[in-house]
Scaffold this motif. Structure first.
Motif, PDB file in Angstrom:
ATOM      1  N   VAL A 200       0.865  -1.171   0.000  1.00 57.72           N
ATOM      2  CA  VAL A 200       0.000   0.000   0.000  1.00 57.72           C
ATOM      3  C   VAL A 200       0.908   1.229   0.000  1.00 57.72           C
ATOM      4  CG1 VAL A 200      -1.793   1.276   1.212  1.00 57.72           C
ATOM      5  CG2 VAL A 200      -1.820  -1.232   1.214  1.00 57.72           C
ATOM      6  N   VAL A 201       0.785   2.059  -1.026  1.00 57.48           N
ATOM      7  CA  VAL A 201       1.682   3.205  -1.219  1.00 57.48           C
ATOM      8  C   VAL A 201       0.882   4.497  -1.105  1.00 57.48           C
ATOM      9  CG1 VAL A 201       3.324   4.335  -2.770  1.00 57.48           C
ATOM     10  CG2 VAL A 201       3.146   1.825  -2.732  1.00 57.48           C
ATOM     11  N   ALA A 202       1.295   5.367  -0.198  1.00 60.53           N
ATOM     12  CA  ALA A 202       0.668   6.681  -0.042  1.00 60.53           C
ATOM     13  C   ALA A 202       1.283   7.653  -1.043  1.00 60.53           C
ATOM     14  CB  ALA A 202       0.869   7.193   1.384  1.00 60.53           C
ATOM     15  N   VAL A 203       0.456   8.343  -1.801  1.00 66.31           N
ATOM     16  CA  VAL A 203       0.947   9.315  -2.782  1.00 66.31           C
ATOM     17  C   VAL A 203       0.503  10.705  -2.364  1.00 66.31           C
ATOM     18  CG1 VAL A 203       1.050   9.972  -5.198  1.00 66.31           C
ATOM     19  CG2 VAL A 203       0.757   7.554  -4.584  1.00 66.31           C
ATOM     20  N   ARG A 249       2.509  -0.495   9.692  1.00 66.04           N
ATOM     21  CA  ARG A 249       2.632  -1.299   8.475  1.00 66.04           C
ATOM     22  C   ARG A 249       3.912  -0.979   7.702  1.00 66.04           C
ATOM     23  NH1 ARG A 249      -1.472  -4.073   5.147  1.00 66.04           N
ATOM     24  NH2 ARG A 249      -0.574  -4.394   3.079  1.00 66.04           N
ATOM     25  N   GLY A 250       4.547   0.159   7.990  1.00 66.18           N
ATOM     26  CA  GLY A 250       5.735   0.563   7.246  1.00 66.18           C
ATOM     27  C   GLY A 250       5.405   1.018   5.839  1.00 66.18           C
ATOM     28  N   THR A 251       4.363   1.809   5.716  1.00 66.08           N
ATOM     29  CA  THR A 251       3.867   2.225   4.410  1.00 66.08           C
ATOM     30  C   THR A 251       4.854   3.123   3.673  1.00 66.08           C
ATOM     31  OG1 THR A 251       1.603   2.097   5.234  1.00 66.08           O
ATOM     32  CG2 THR A 251       1.952   3.369   3.229  1.00 66.08           C
ATOM     33  N   ARG A 252       5.030   2.854   2.394  1.00 70.21           N
ATOM     34  CA  ARG A 252       5.907   3.650   1.542  1.00 70.21           C
ATOM     35  C   ARG A 252       5.174   4.922   1.094  1.00 70.21           C
ATOM     36  NH1 ARG A 252      10.044   2.475  -2.282  1.00 70.21           N
ATOM     37  NH2 ARG A 252      10.781   4.477  -3.075  1.00 70.21           N
ATOM     38  N   VAL A 253       5.925   6.026   0.955  1.00 67.75           N
ATOM     39  CA  VAL A 253       5.351   7.295   0.524  1.00 67.75           C
ATOM     40  C   VAL A 253       6.058   7.768  -0.745  1.00 67.75           C
ATOM     41  CG1 VAL A 253       4.876   9.695   1.139  1.00 67.75           C
ATOM     42  CG2 VAL A 253       4.846   7.925   2.909  1.00 67.75           C
ATOM     43  N   LEU A 254       5.270   8.149  -1.749  1.00 71.10           N
ATOM     44  CA  LEU A 254       5.798   8.769  -2.958  1.00 71.10           C
ATOM     45  C   LEU A 254       5.190  10.166  -3.086  1.00 71.10           C
ATOM     46  CD1 LEU A 254       5.501   5.845  -5.564  1.00 71.10           C
ATOM     47  CD2 LEU A 254       7.547   6.567  -4.312  1.00 71.10           C
ATOM     48  N   GLU A 297      10.546  -0.403  -7.345  1.00 71.47           N
ATOM     49  CA  GLU A 297      10.693  -0.738  -5.935  1.00 71.47           C
ATOM     50  C   GLU A 297       9.358  -1.051  -5.260  1.00 71.47           C
ATOM     51  OE1 GLU A 297      12.794   2.305  -3.916  1.00 71.47           O
ATOM     52  OE2 GLU A 297      14.585   2.160  -5.169  1.00 71.47           O
ATOM     53  N   VAL A 298       8.271  -0.573  -5.830  1.00 70.29           N
ATOM     54  CA  VAL A 298       6.964  -0.783  -5.191  1.00 70.29           C
ATOM     55  C   VAL A 298       6.012  -1.605  -6.053  1.00 70.29           C
ATOM     56  CG1 VAL A 298       7.131   1.328  -3.824  1.00 70.29           C
ATOM     57  CG2 VAL A 298       6.049   1.406  -6.082  1.00 70.29           C
TER      58      VAL A 298
END
Length: 409
Positions: A200-203, A249-254, A297-298
């Protein structure tokens, strides 16, 4: 922040029971064009087709449905740039609750009018969503109304998370979900709802990107924001509730730029036939902006990517500006200034040179005085629509070869 996140998958499942038969199960559409960019199958979760034009009505309805009888009688107050406003207004009317909504003074007219049409009283003022939030909280204290936060409440997050449940049912093998993110209610709800093996990626918009800093510091941090076309995700500080879910969750951010957002809105209209507001297009903007190594990467090439189109409530005037900005960012809109001899026929000769390379002149403006202009000179501003970056370069080169000194603006 430590401790168990305040929203779990069971909370999202319970929220879905409240929403059953009241809201749309929004469709998922595919896109070959965006799949080519991502290097994986791309699907679009069309929450801009939800009631009130965005996902926000999900969380609002869950929150209001769980109010006590006394709270319902005293009414509610909310604050929003537009989508949460409409969600609260629609849900309040559905449940027979009086609602007041505070919005920024420059909130999009269609969002303001829609909120009023659902029966809420709208109060305009201030430049930012934060100003509206402060006024709404003050009214809640003074009038005894219940404040309905746009993202920082477990019921709201759980309601938004029902988007994630639907994605898992509609795209069972999904590998990555790209989620437009402001305060974090939607992305946190989705993160709580889907399995751990789904990324799950936060933009976020670059001009309002608080999550990267907050996650690095381990707590919600307010950051300075500047005006962005993505007003629906222009939030200075993450909510405590959604931040707890995403940090665990360690969510990735772009992040995405204004050019990325405008190109995404334009591409969605042209290639996917979807009219989406800039904030709602952030997920597609991430595909455009981060193609290549960063996206790899995601994204798992063997599993679909789902971009949530979170809202479609956009002022037509704003949409026109965004389309124009998007065309410029894509190299299809050219603004030139040329100095001409101030004599009859000079402009016709310049336009003839542009016509020879089949560019479409949209507007022309004269500048007859200026420190850099001679007494016998005039400057002409010309806006031209081209077929792309290569064609734009050809236009500039041809105009220069014809004896003019074009300045791209």
């Amino acid at each position: 922040m430590t401790g168990q996140p305040l929203v779990q998958r069971d909370d999202v499942l319970a929220a879905r029971e409240i929403l059953a038969d009241l809201l749309h199960r929004t469709p998922v559409e595919s896109s070959d064009a965006f799949s080519d960019i991502a290097g994986a199958p791309v699907r679009m979760k069309c929450e801009h087709l939800q009631r009130t034009g965005s996902f926000k009505v999900r969380g609002a309805l869950v929150r209001l449905a769980r109010l006590s009888e006394d709270e319902r009688r005293r009414g509610v107050v909310a604050a929003s740039a537009g989508n949460h406003a409409q969600g609260v207004a629609w849900a309040a009317r559905r449940l027979g609750i009086d609602a007041v909504v505070h919005m920024p003074a420059d909130a999009a007219i269609p969002k303001v009018e829609a909120t009023r049409s659902y029966g809420a009283r709208v109060v305009l003022g201030g430049d930012r969503v934060e100003d509206a939030l402060a006024r709404a909280k003050l009214e809640a204290q003074q009038e005894g109304r219940t404040f309905i936060h746009p993202f920082d409440h477990p019921d709201v997050v759980a309601g938004q998370g029902t988007v994630g449940l639907e994605i898992m049912e509609q795209v069972p093998d999904v590998g990555t979900i790209l989620v437009p993110t402001g305060g974090g209610g939607l992305v946190a709800g989705i993160a709580a709802a889907v399995p751990d093996d789904v990324r799950v990626v936060a933009v976020q918009a670059e001009r309002a990107s608080a999550y990267a800093t907050s996650i690095a510091r381990g707590e919600p941090v307010a950051v300075a924001t500047t005006r962005t076309m993505a007003d629906g995700i222009a939030v200075a500080r993450p909510g405590d509730v959604p931040f707890g879910v995403l940090a665990a969750r360690g969510t990735r951010v772009l992040t995405v730029s204004e050019d990325d957002l405008s190109r995404a809105v334009l591409s969605l209209a042209e290639r996917a036939k979807q009219v989406v507001e800039p904030a709602g297009a952030a997920g597609i903007a991430a595909l455009i902006a981060h193609r290549g190594a960063a996206l790899a990467e995601v994204v798992d090439p063997g599993r679909p990517v789902v971009a949530v189109l979170s809202g479609g409530n956009v002022d037509p005037i704003v949409l026109r500006k965004v389309f124009r900005h998007g065309m410029s960012a894509a190299g299809r809109y050219l603004h030139l200034r040329c100095r001409l001899s101030d004599r009859p026929g000079s402009l016709v000769e310049l336009l003839g040179a542009i016509a020879q390379v089949h560019a479409d002149v949209v507007t022309i403006g004269h500048v007859r005085t200026g420190a850099d202009l001679g007494v016998d000179e005039t400057a002409v501003d010309i806006e031209v629509v081209t077929k792309g970056s290569q064609h734009s370069r050809e236009v500039v080169e041809h105009v220069r070869a014809a004896g003019y000194v074009p300045i791209e603006r």
